[in-house]
Scaffold this motif. Structure first.
Motif, mmCIF file in Angstrom:
data_model
loop_
_atom_site.group_PDB
_atom_site.id
_atom_site.type_symbol
_atom_site.label_atom_id
_atom_site.label_comp_id
_atom_site.label_asym_id
_atom_site.label_seq_id
_atom_site.Cartn_x
_atom_site.Cartn_y
_atom_site.Cartn_z
ATOM 1 N N ALA A 20 22.280 -21.664 -14.455
ATOM 2 C CA ALA A 20 23.247 -21.010 -13.718
ATOM 3 C C ALA A 20 22.523 -20.219 -12.498
ATOM 4 N N ILE A 21 21.557 -19.446 -12.976
ATOM 5 C CA ILE A 21 20.487 -18.856 -11.891
ATOM 6 C C ILE A 21 19.958 -20.015 -10.819
ATOM 7 N N SER A 22 19.565 -20.770 -11.430
ATOM 8 C CA SER A 22 19.057 -21.983 -10.453
ATOM 9 C C SER A 22 20.027 -22.279 -9.265
ATOM 10 N N GLU A 23 21.409 -22.517 -9.979
ATOM 11 C CA GLU A 23 22.448 -23.016 -9.199
ATOM 12 C C GLU A 23 22.922 -21.907 -8.051
ATOM 13 N N GLU A 24 22.848 -20.573 -8.540
ATOM 14 C CA GLU A 24 22.947 -19.645 -7.556
ATOM 15 C C GLU A 24 21.797 -19.410 -6.458
ATOM 16 N N ASN A 25 20.659 -19.803 -6.851
ATOM 17 C CA ASN A 25 19.436 -19.583 -5.949
ATOM 18 C C ASN A 25 19.577 -20.661 -4.927
ATOM 19 N N ALA A 26 20.109 -21.788 -5.290
ATOM 20 C CA ALA A 26 20.107 -23.271 -4.505
ATOM 21 C C ALA A 26 21.294 -22.837 -3.411
ATOM 22 N N THR A 29 19.902 -20.417 -0.885
ATOM 23 C CA THR A 29 18.995 -21.014 -0.043
ATOM 24 C C THR A 29 19.640 -21.728 1.221
ATOM 25 N N GLU A 30 20.904 -22.327 0.653
ATOM 26 C CA GLU A 30 21.580 -23.233 1.525
ATOM 27 C C GLU A 30 22.378 -22.314 2.630
ATOM 28 N N GLU A 31 22.714 -21.055 2.182
ATOM 29 C CA GLU A 31 23.457 -19.965 3.057
ATOM 30 C C GLU A 31 22.483 -19.694 3.989
#
Length: 80
Positions: A20-26, A29-31
């Protein structure tokens, strides 16, 4: 066996949280990447506008240099 099952569930929870943290970081990063692209586009636009303004200022200076003004003493002076 009960202890092993409990550790397995904890480990599964840890991996789920990491995912979940990895998805949030991704997503963040896109933003950030999108914001940087927008900022870069704005800088390019401002640079173009600045160059246009410089060209207008040079043209105005050329046009103004064609005028003469008369000073109080009666002398004519070309604006440079």
């Amino acid at each position: 066996m009960l202890n092993f099952t409990g550790k397995k569930e904890k480990l599964t929870d840890v991996f789920e949280n990491l995912f979940a943290i990895s998805e949030e970081n991704a997503a963040c990063t896109e933003e950030v990447s999108a914001s940087i692209e927008e900022l870069n586009s704005s800088i390019v636009h401002i640079t173009e506008l600045s160059m246009n303004l410089l060209d207008l200022a040079k043209a105005l200076k050329t046009e103004i240099s064609k005028f003469q003004v008369q000073e109080k003493g009666g002398q004519k002076k070309t604006i440079k």
